[in-house]
Design an enzyme around this catalytic site. Sequence first.
Site, PDB file in Angstrom:
ATOM      1  N   SER A   9      35.454  35.340  46.470  1.00  0.00           N
ATOM      2  CA  SER A   9      35.541  36.683  47.058  1.00  0.00           C
ATOM      3  C   SER A   9      34.259  36.996  47.817  1.00  0.00           C
ATOM      4  O   SER A   9      33.165  36.962  47.246  1.00  0.00           O
ATOM      5  CB  SER A   9      35.732  37.720  45.941  1.00  0.00           C
ATOM      6  N   HIS A  34      38.592  34.553  49.865  1.00  0.00           N
ATOM      7  CA  HIS A  34      39.246  35.779  49.395  1.00  0.00           C
ATOM      8  C   HIS A  34      38.554  36.972  50.046  1.00  0.00           C
ATOM      9  O   HIS A  34      37.376  37.243  49.789  1.00  0.00           O
ATOM     10  CB  HIS A  34      39.161  35.854  47.867  1.00  0.00           C
ATOM     11  N   ASP A  36      38.408  40.851  50.401  1.00  0.00           N
ATOM     12  CA  ASP A  36      38.815  42.100  49.730  1.00  0.00           C
ATOM     13  C   ASP A  36      38.737  43.264  50.701  1.00  0.00           C
ATOM     14  O   ASP A  36      37.651  43.707  51.069  1.00  0.00           O
ATOM     15  CB  ASP A  36      37.911  42.358  48.521  1.00  0.00           C
ATOM     16  N   MET A  38      39.317  47.097  51.372  1.00  0.00           N
ATOM     17  CA  MET A  38      39.420  48.330  50.586  1.00  0.00           C
ATOM     18  C   MET A  38      39.309  49.535  51.514  1.00  0.00           C
ATOM     19  O   MET A  38      38.489  49.525  52.438  1.00  0.00           O
ATOM     20  CB  MET A  38      38.288  48.383  49.545  1.00  0.00           C
ATOM     21  N   HIS A  67      43.313  40.227  50.560  1.00  0.00           N
ATOM     22  CA  HIS A  67      43.791  41.097  49.477  1.00  0.00           C
ATOM     23  C   HIS A  67      43.694  42.533  49.969  1.00  0.00           C
ATOM     24  O   HIS A  67      42.590  43.092  50.063  1.00  0.00           O
ATOM     25  CB  HIS A  67      42.896  40.848  48.253  1.00  0.00           C
ATOM     26  N   MET A  69      43.792  46.153  49.485  1.00  0.00           N
ATOM     27  CA  MET A  69      43.747  47.268  48.543  1.00  0.00           C
ATOM     28  C   MET A  69      43.714  48.541  49.376  1.00  0.00           C
ATOM     29  O   MET A  69      42.705  49.280  49.420  1.00  0.00           O
ATOM     30  CB  MET A  69      42.514  47.133  47.638  1.00  0.00           C
ATOM     31  N   MET A 138      45.520  40.917  38.676  1.00  0.00           N
ATOM     32  CA  MET A 138      44.203  41.548  38.577  1.00  0.00           C
ATOM     33  C   MET A 138      43.743  41.548  37.132  1.00  0.00           C
ATOM     34  O   MET A 138      44.443  42.040  36.245  1.00  0.00           O
ATOM     35  CB  MET A 138      44.250  42.979  39.115  1.00  0.00           C
ATOM     36  N   ASP A 176      42.221  37.389  39.536  1.00  0.00           N
ATOM     37  CA  ASP A 176      41.174  38.024  40.334  1.00  0.00           C
ATOM     38  C   ASP A 176      40.436  39.101  39.546  1.00  0.00           C
ATOM     39  O   ASP A 176      41.003  40.144  39.227  1.00  0.00           O
ATOM     40  CB  ASP A 176      41.867  38.663  41.558  1.00  0.00           C
TER      41      ASP A 176
HETATM   42  C1  DX5 Z   1      38.015  43.645  42.999  1.00  0.00           C
HETATM   43  C2  DX5 Z   1      38.340  42.491  43.918  1.00  0.00           C
HETATM   44  C3  DX5 Z   1      37.947  41.156  43.329  1.00  0.00           C
HETATM   45  C4  DX5 Z   1      36.472  41.090  43.014  1.00  0.00           C
HETATM   46  C5  DX5 Z   1      36.147  39.815  42.275  1.00  0.00           C
HETATM   47  O1  DX5 Z   1      38.683  44.781  43.467  1.00  0.00           O
HETATM   48  O2  DX5 Z   1      39.724  42.434  44.171  1.00  0.00           O
HETATM   49  O3  DX5 Z   1      38.294  40.130  44.249  1.00  0.00           O
HETATM   50  O4  DX5 Z   1      35.735  41.141  44.198  1.00  0.00           O
HETATM   51  O5  DX5 Z   1      34.786  39.838  42.061  1.00  0.00           O
HETATM   52  P1  DX5 Z   1      34.157  39.370  40.677  1.00  0.00           P
HETATM   53  O6  DX5 Z   1      34.437  37.889  40.604  1.00  0.00           O
HETATM   54  O7  DX5 Z   1      32.710  39.687  40.824  1.00  0.00           O
HETATM   55  O8  DX5 Z   1      34.845  40.143  39.600  1.00  0.00           O
HETATM   56 ZN    ZN Z   2      40.469  40.668  45.362  1.00  0.00          ZN
END
Ligand code: DX5
Ligand code: ZN
Length: 219
Positions: A9, A34, A36, A38, A67, A69, A138, A176
Site C-alpha cells: 500500500s 495497492h 488507497d 480516500m 482500492h 474508499m 478489511m 488489507d
Molecule cells: C486502510 C487501507 C490499507 C492500509 C494498509 O484504509 O485500505 O490498505 O493502508 O496499511 P497497513 O499495512 O499499514 O495497515
Molecule cells: Zn487498502
Amino acid sequence: MKKIQISPSILSADFSQLGNEIKRLEEAGADMIHVDVMDGHFVPNLTIGPPVIKALKKHASILFDVHLMISPVHKYIAAYADAGADIITIHPEATDNLKDSIKHIKDLKKKVGVSLNPNTKISTIEKELKYIDLILVMSVYPGFGGQKFIPDVIEKIKSLKKIKEEKNYNYDIEVDGGINFENSRDVINAGANILVSGTTIFKENNGNIKKNIETLKEV
Ligand code: DX5
Ligand code: ZN
C-alpha cells in the site's frame, strides 16, 4: 494453491516521492501496487485521485490494485479506469446497486473487487461473489495505515475460501490492514492469496522493502 502475491500500500510511502517509491516497490519484487483512494467522506481521510494515478502509471509496469474508499462510487469508476487502474475494488455500502457497479467495471475491461469491512457480513454480497475477480477483506476499519490487525477476520477468510471451493468460484482473496510478520502466515493459511501491507513493508528491517516483501510471502 495460488501463488502468494504482495500488494504494497502506497499510503505508507513517501508521498513527496511517489513515482520513485513505486519504482522501488516494483524493483523490490512487489506483485502489484495497492493504491488507497480516500475521499474524506466514506472514510475520514483524503488521499489521491485519477490525475495522480495517471501520473504514477508510467513509473511501474506492474498492476495498479486500486482500492476505492469513496462514496458515491459508481459515477467515478470510469475516471479510475481511464487513469490506469487495473483492478478496481469498491465497497458495497458506497453504491446504490452493487451488481450494476460490478458490471460497469467489467464493461470497462478491468478486474473487479469488492471490499468487506470488518463489520460487513459475507451475506451482504453472497449473490455477487460469482461475478467478482477479487474479494478484499478489511482487517482494519478503512482510513489509515498503521492500525492493529483485527483477528476476527480470520474466520471470514476461512468462510470465503470454503464458499469459493464449494461453488467453484475463482475470486482472489486479498487481506488489507495491519498485516505483519506475526499474522501473515495465519492469514495465508486461512485462505488469502494476496496480502496488502503498508507499514510493515516500508518500516520493518530499517525499510528494507525487498526483505519485507519476501518475508511476508513465506508460509
Ligand atoms: C486502510 C487501507 C490499507 C492500509 C494498509 O484504509 O485500505 O490498505 O493502508 O496499511 P497497513 O499495512 O499499514 O495497515
Ligand atoms: Zn487498502
